[in-house]
Scaffold this motif. Structure first.
Motif, PDB file in Angstrom:
ATOM      1  N   UNK A  68      39.061  51.397  38.871  1.00 38.20           N
ATOM      2  CA  UNK A  68      38.134  50.461  38.235  1.00 38.20           C
ATOM      3  C   UNK A  68      38.873  49.234  37.726  1.00 38.20           C
ATOM      4  N   UNK A  69      40.085  49.451  37.199  1.00 41.04           N
ATOM      5  CA  UNK A  69      40.880  48.317  36.728  1.00 41.04           C
ATOM      6  C   UNK A  69      41.229  47.384  37.875  1.00 41.04           C
ATOM      7  N   UNK A  70      41.600  47.988  39.018  1.00 43.63           N
ATOM      8  CA  UNK A  70      41.912  47.166  40.187  1.00 43.63           C
ATOM      9  C   UNK A  70      40.677  46.409  40.661  1.00 43.63           C
ATOM     10  N   UNK A  71      39.521  47.106  40.649  1.00 46.24           N
ATOM     11  CA  UNK A  71      38.283  46.449  41.070  1.00 46.24           C
ATOM     12  C   UNK A  71      37.957  45.284  40.139  1.00 46.24           C
ATOM     13  N   UNK A  72      38.117  45.536  38.827  1.00 48.24           N
ATOM     14  CA  UNK A  72      37.835  44.479  37.857  1.00 48.24           C
ATOM     15  C   UNK A  72      38.776  43.298  38.038  1.00 48.24           C
ATOM     16  N   UNK A  73      40.066  43.598  38.304  1.00 49.68           N
ATOM     17  CA  UNK A  73      41.020  42.517  38.548  1.00 49.68           C
ATOM     18  C   UNK A  73      40.642  41.733  39.798  1.00 49.68           C
ATOM     19  N   UNK A  74      40.205  42.472  40.815  1.00 49.33           N
ATOM     20  CA  UNK A  74      39.804  41.781  42.044  1.00 49.33           C
ATOM     21  C   UNK A  74      38.544  40.964  41.818  1.00 49.33           C
ATOM     22  N   UNK A  75      37.619  41.518  41.000  1.00 52.29           N
ATOM     23  CA  UNK A  75      36.412  40.754  40.672  1.00 52.29           C
ATOM     24  C   UNK A  75      36.791  39.455  39.972  1.00 52.29           C
ATOM     25  N   UNK A  76      37.722  39.554  39.005  1.00 59.02           N
ATOM     26  CA  UNK A  76      38.165  38.353  38.295  1.00 59.02           C
ATOM     27  C   UNK A  76      38.802  37.358  39.251  1.00 59.02           C
ATOM     28  N   UNK A  77      39.646  37.891  40.161  1.00 56.13           N
ATOM     29  CA  UNK A  77      40.298  36.993  41.124  1.00 56.13           C
ATOM     30  C   UNK A  77      39.277  36.348  42.042  1.00 56.13           C
ATOM     31  N   UNK A  78      38.321  37.171  42.505  1.00 52.61           N
ATOM     32  CA  UNK A  78      37.301  36.626  43.406  1.00 52.61           C
ATOM     33  C   UNK A  78      36.392  35.632  42.676  1.00 52.61           C
ATOM     34  N   UNK A  79      36.079  35.915  41.413  1.00 53.91           N
ATOM     35  CA  UNK A  79      35.260  34.979  40.647  1.00 53.91           C
ATOM     36  C   UNK A  79      35.994  33.654  40.477  1.00 53.91           C
ATOM     37  N   UNK A  80      37.314  33.736  40.259  1.00 51.87           N
ATOM     38  CA  UNK A  80      38.110  32.513  40.159  1.00 51.87           C
ATOM     39  C   UNK A  80      38.097  31.760  41.484  1.00 51.87           C
ATOM     40  N   UNK A  81      38.275  32.526  42.586  1.00 56.02           N
ATOM     41  CA  UNK A  81      38.240  31.898  43.904  1.00 56.02           C
ATOM     42  C   UNK A  81      36.860  31.303  44.187  1.00 56.02           C
TER      43      UNK A  81
END
Length: 551
Positions: A204-217
């Motif tokens: 879940x932490x990895x997913x959240x980090x990826x969500x944050x990265x994707x939201x930034x992108x």
């Protein structure tokens, strides 16, 4: 109403591991409370990793914390147990759409089920649940929040609760199934859930980090799109304004030239017409005089003849001799206008190449360079060698896919043919993302990419890599060297007979790879390409070969 409050409190004071009222409650550093045996059982599973986590919030602790009994919470739980034993009139809460209905209720309207018993396999409302709090035998049953999936928690073979997890077979089993799973890696479902919960937290932490990265992108891409739209609008407006001014300038020049031609023609015609009138008058006068002289010549009166001839009056004209120009009077003007047209068209064609190249380099996204062979093969391109460019000491074969350095080959003269060095280009110009591979053999083979307008004759400035129009990787027994604009750079990397080339024209990237089971980057060019690139080859010794690989 008192009983409803008891039930709410009881739900709040349940252990999240065993889902029962807390027994010898202890509190972790993060503030969550558990039965001592439950949390110790969970942390016993974490001993191998040396990192201990809260089953609810996943906060980690190192080293293993010392647990202390929460006395105040223990007293509250004891009071709650005693209060729960008191009878109170139930508050009816009927099941609505989407709610679990009590299995014991009768009639058309059933109450909403609060808890499900994993032993009885029945869901109970508040009223029918009370025996599980009152009767000692039922107190030992495992209660969970009301669920419709009770049968999924029971072994279909033994009708027992699935309390054990078999890691070997990746399935939940009951205690009677243990005989069939002897020697397997088994543990309680609670312990497996705890470990999987840890893994889930990390995922879940990895997913959240990826969500944050994707939201930034996403935000960056949205901003880039808006910026691109604004830039395109500004460019379109500039294009409209500049071309309008250019068209107006041409129209003005056209009007001025037309008026100049008309004015000059009018002036010259007027002058010529004046001269025509004078010439006609003079001719008429001369014809009259000629008639008079003709009559005089025929008179028989000698005295009259002599008196008249002694002063024959022939008027002299001030009109100078007229010389008519043999030229096509406005032919030079037409020739000058035609020359202007050709010059302007040639200039515009050259400028259009720059404009189109500048437009084509605009890209809101620069995709990452491929990593795997499958990703590279997505950009594989079909290439053939151009025989019109091949030096006379090169022989093409295999459908213009293979080149061999072999002297004495006869080719017809062609302006595209290399005459100084043993070189050849491909027929295809590349301007997107492209990938190709070359199998080489020999002592000196250069794999290159070049603009089409590279020199075909002359000296070293026509050799691939020795000018600003070509990029070349020279492969020889001693290693590699990269050449561009007559600058050489030594390149280190594993020796291989096969070389892969990846071009991202818009990104200005040209990469060379050594391919021998694995792919190793040899050299990457980062620049701005202004023209399509044509793959090419250069050979240093007789017998050297290169072949375009089929991908």
């Amino acid at each position: 109403m008192a009983q409803q409050g008891v039930l709410l409190d009881q739900d709040q004071f349940c252990c999240s591991v065993c889902l029962d009222l807390l027994k010898e409650p202890v509190t972790t550093g993060c503030g969550h409370s558990y039965c001592r045996s439950c949390i110790e059982g969970c942390w016993d599973q974490d001993d191998q990793r040396g990192v201990y986590s809260c089953p609810q919030c996943r906060q980690t602790f190192t080293p293993r914390p010392a647990l202390r009994k929460n006395g105040m919470l223990a007293e509250v739980v004891e009071k709650l147990k005693k209060t729960g034993l008191q009878a109170a009139p139930p508050v009816l809460c009927y099941a609505g759409p989407g709610d679990m209905a009590c299995d014991f209720c009768t009639g058309t309207r059933k109450q909403k089920a609060l808890m499900s018993c994993l032993v009885c396999l029945v869901s109970y409302c508040e009223t029918h649940l009370q025996p599980h709090y009152d009767i000692p035998g039922l107190k030992k049953h495992t209660l969970v929040k009301a669920t419709a999936q009770l049968q999924e928690k029971i072994c279909s073979h033994h009708d027992k609760l699935l309390e054990v997890y078999c890691r070997t077979d990746q399935k939940c089993i009951c205690v009677l199934c243990m005989d069939e799973h002897k020697g397997h890696d088994t543990l309680s479902v609670v312990a497996e859930r705890t470990e999987k919960q840890t893994q889930l937290g990390m995922s879940q932490q990895k997913v959240q980090q990826r969500v944050q990265r994707r939201e930034k992108e996403l935000k960056e891409l949205q901003q880039a799109v808006e910026s691109l739209k604004r830039s395109a609008q500004e460019a379109a407006e500039d294009n409209e304004r500049i071309f309008t001014e250019l068209i107006r300038s041409l129209e003005k020049l056209h009007t001025e030239a037309k008026e100049l031609i008309k004015a000059q023609a009018t002036a010259q015609v007027s002058r010529a017409e004046g001269l025509l009138e004078q010439l006609e008058q003079e001719i008429a006068e001369l014809k009259r005089k000629d008639s008079e002289l003709e009559q005089l010549s025929h008179t028989e009166d000698h005295i009259h003849f002599l008196q008249s001839y002694s002063n024959p009056s022939v008027s002299s004209s001030d009109l100078p001799a007229i010389v008519v120009s043999p030229h096509q009077y406005f032919g030079d003007v037409s020739e000058a206008v035609s020359e202007l047209r050709e010059t302007l068209q040639g200039f515009l064609k050259g400028q259009w190449t720059k404009i189109s190249s500048a437009v084509n380099t605009v890209d809101v996204l620069l995709p990452p360079e491929p990593k795997t062979r499958e990703q590279f093969l997505q950009y594989s391109c079909h290439l053939t060698l151009d025989p019109n460019t091949a030096h006379c000491n090169l022989s093409l074969s295999d459908g213009n896919k293979k080149i061999t350095a072999k002297p004495g080959h006869l080719y017809l003269d062609h302006p595209d043919r290399f005459t100084y060095c043993c070189q050849v280009l491909c027929s295809e110009g590349l301007s997107g993302r492209c990938y190709w591979e070359v199998e080489r053999s020999g002592n000196d083979v250069s794999i290159a990419a070049s603009y089409k307008d590279i020199k075909r004759t002359g000296g070293n400035d026509s050799v691939l890599g020795l000018n600003d129009k070509s990029w070349s990787l020279q492969c020889y027994h001693g290693g590699y060297r990269f050449r561009h604009n007559n600058v050489e750079t030594q390149v280190s990397g594993p020796q291989s007979s096969r070389v892969g080339v990846y071009l991202d024209h818009k990104a200005g990237s040209l990469s060379f790879y050594s391919i021998s089971g694995t792919r190793s980057l040899l050299h990457r060019v980062q620049t701005t390409f202004t023209q399509p690139l044509y793959p090419g080859f250069c050979f240093g010794y007789v017998g050297d070969t290169a072949e375009l690989c089929k991908l």
